[in-house]
Design an enzyme around this catalytic site. Structure first.
Site, PDB file in Angstrom:
ATOM      1  N   GLY A 252      27.891  23.961  -1.428  1.00 32.86           N
ATOM      2  CA  GLY A 252      28.390  23.610  -2.744  1.00 32.86           C
ATOM      3  C   GLY A 252      29.881  23.490  -2.898  1.00 32.86           C
ATOM      4  N   GLU A 286      26.619  28.075   3.622  1.00 33.08           N
ATOM      5  CA  GLU A 286      26.055  26.896   4.288  1.00 33.08           C
ATOM      6  C   GLU A 286      26.823  25.634   3.901  1.00 33.08           C
ATOM      7  OE1 GLU A 286      21.978  26.650   3.149  1.00 33.08           O
ATOM      8  OE2 GLU A 286      21.381  28.471   4.191  1.00 33.08           O
ATOM      9  N   GLY A 288      28.454  21.973   4.025  1.00 30.76           N
ATOM     10  CA  GLY A 288      28.139  20.716   4.697  1.00 30.76           C
ATOM     11  C   GLY A 288      29.244  19.716   4.474  1.00 30.76           C
ATOM     12  N   ARG A 289      29.214  19.075   3.294  1.00 32.65           N
ATOM     13  CA  ARG A 289      30.136  17.965   3.046  1.00 32.65           C
ATOM     14  C   ARG A 289      31.602  18.365   3.179  1.00 32.65           C
ATOM     15  NH1 ARG A 289      28.436  16.447  -2.829  1.00 32.65           N
ATOM     16  NH2 ARG A 289      26.839  18.002  -2.404  1.00 32.65           N
ATOM     17  N   CYS A 364      19.212  -8.047  -0.085  1.00 29.31           N
ATOM     18  CA  CYS A 364      18.657  -8.881  -1.145  1.00 29.31           C
ATOM     19  C   CYS A 364      18.290  -8.047  -2.361  1.00 29.31           C
ATOM     20  CB  CYS A 364      17.437  -9.651  -0.630  1.00 29.31           C
ATOM     21  SG  CYS A 364      17.811 -10.748   0.750  1.00 29.31           S
ATOM     22  N   TYR A 393      26.967  12.785   4.398  1.00 33.01           N
ATOM     23  CA  TYR A 393      25.903  12.058   3.717  1.00 33.01           C
ATOM     24  C   TYR A 393      26.151  10.551   3.740  1.00 33.01           C
ATOM     25  CZ  TYR A 393      24.806  16.751   2.238  1.00 33.01           C
ATOM     26  OH  TYR A 393      24.519  18.102   2.237  1.00 33.01           O
TER      27      TYR A 393
END
Length: 418
Positions: A252, A286, A288-289, A364, A393
């Site tokens: 977070g 934890e 991540g980003r 498309c 991500y």
């Protein structure tokens, strides 16, 4: 009837090409000299490793950092992170293998924490076989499935109950608790779930997992959230006879995609120094980003410039089948235009100057829109549009198979280059 496109951007000015690091620009110029239109992810694993070291240095010694593999699973990035984090958070059999390979390359054992809703029986069996340190369990049925896998393997597996709290009394970007989601056990159902878990012979209830934060940029609020998680876990453990050994506060920590003030790691570290977890309790983060966002770039060549009803469109050799994040999360993800002067064609080269453009892909569907109404000083067919902060991500989050276009290759820069 007009087609409504997703709000993927707000009006802004494109980043200057000088904002791109020299080694990134040089690699893209080399790719642009080839026969195929440029479309690629470029990663600098050293940047991710430096972020991991900075976070580890800011946190107290009692905190553990388990990188969330879902954010970026490129092996060179994982290998660079392996020596700077305590372990990996995994959510699939593939991620187990990737984490094990990265840890082995770093010469250390693979310490794994498992998360994610809907864990299948094969995944739970693989986690048991891999020697997972903690499984963050999402439901009573999952408790039974994990117990069956543990009993078959002759193991007693540590579990933390993932909780969806009724309320998180902390300010900041906190909106994954106290609402109806597929994640975790509602707080009112925690006593029943704990009673089931304690009765299962293959499970050892060690604590709680509370992940109620999403992309939080407020360092002080994040520390307050950690304090709240520890207090809630200690009170709940005492009330239900749980020998509390693990509190997983999830990820977070936010990334400023739209020009906001970034997460202040110095303030975070100063305030975290005053936090005191219960004796003997492991506190797991934890991230991540935050660790990997700024190590990556998504780059795609402009294959066409088109004007329709007052709007200029830059059409890329790429799109949401490579880089879906801006559209899915409805964020204004800015870009730079890297000039490519070579134009080896006998026909005119389209060009616009000092004009807002909408950046779209080759799919498309009108949803294939990466940025809208971004003013560029100049953009031409053959130039390369580059999105920084694309290390999290990005490739993993894209819809690769739509239309069957080739996937964007992933390229490591710096020490991770192959």
């Amino acid at each position: 009837m007009a087609i409504e496109l997703p709000p993927s951007a707000a009006p802004l000015d494109a980043l200057p090409a000088s904002a791109l690091p020299g080694h990134v620009a040089a690699k893209l110029h080399a790719l642009a000299a080839g026969e195929e239109p440029v479309s690629a992810y470029l990663y600098d694993p050293g940047v991710a490793a430096a972020r991991a070291r900075a976070l580890r240095a800011a946190l107290p010694g009692w905190a553990e950092v388990c990188y969330a593999v879902k954010a970026n699973s490129f092996p060179p990035v994982l290998a660079a992170l392996a020596s700077g984090v305590d372990g990996f958070e995994v959510a699939s059999v593939t991620e187990i293998a990737l984490a094990q390979e990265a840890a082995a390359a770093a010469g250390r054992p693979a310490r794994l924490v498992a998360s994610g809703p809907g864990k299948s029986a094969p995944l739970l069996a693989a986690l048991v076989e891999a020697g997972v340190e903690v499984v963050n369990v999402e439901s009573v049925l999952e408790l039974h499935r994990l117990n069956a896998a543990a009993v078959r393997a002759g193991r007693r597996v540590p579990v933390a109950l993932r909780v969806n709290p009724a309320r998180v009394p902390v300010t900041g970007s906190l909106h994954m608790g106290g609402t109806a989601t597929q994640f975790g056990v509602p707080e009112a159902d925690v006593p029943e779930a704990l009673a089931v878990a304690r009765a299962l012979p293959g499970l050892d209830v060690v604590g709680f997992h509370v992940h109620a934060v999403c992309n939080n940029l407020d360092a002080a609020a994040h520390v307050a959230y950690v304090r709240w998680c520890l207090d809630w876990s200690a009170r709940t453990a005492a009330a239900h006879g749980v020998d509390l050994r693990v509190v997983d506060v999830g990820g977070g920590i936010g990334v400023a995609f739209g020009g906001e003030d970034p997460f202040d790691l110095a303030v975070f570290g100063e305030l975290m120094a005053g936090v005191r977890p219960p004796a003997g309790v492991r506190v797991v983060f934890e991230p991540g980003r935050w660790l990997v966002a700024d190590c990556g770039y998504y780059a795609a060549e402009v294959t066409d410039l088109k004007h329709a009803y007052g709007t200029w469109f830059a059409v890329l050799r790429g799109g949401i089948h490579h880089f879906q994040l801006p559209t899915s999360w409805e964020i204004a993800h800015n870009f730079a235009v890297l000039p490519v002067d070579a134009w080896p064609h006998p026909f005119p080269r389209p060009e616009v100057r000092d004009t807002p453009v909408t950046v779209v892909g080759e799919l498309c569907t009108p949803e294939d829109t990466l940025a809208r109404d971004v003013t560029v000083s100049r953009i031409r067919a053959g130039d390369v549009v580059v999105f920084p902060n694309a290390g999290s991500y990005g490739w993993e989050f894209a819809m690769h198979e739509f239309l069957g276009h080739p996937r964007a290759p992933r390229i490591a820069l710096g020490d991770g280059a192959g």
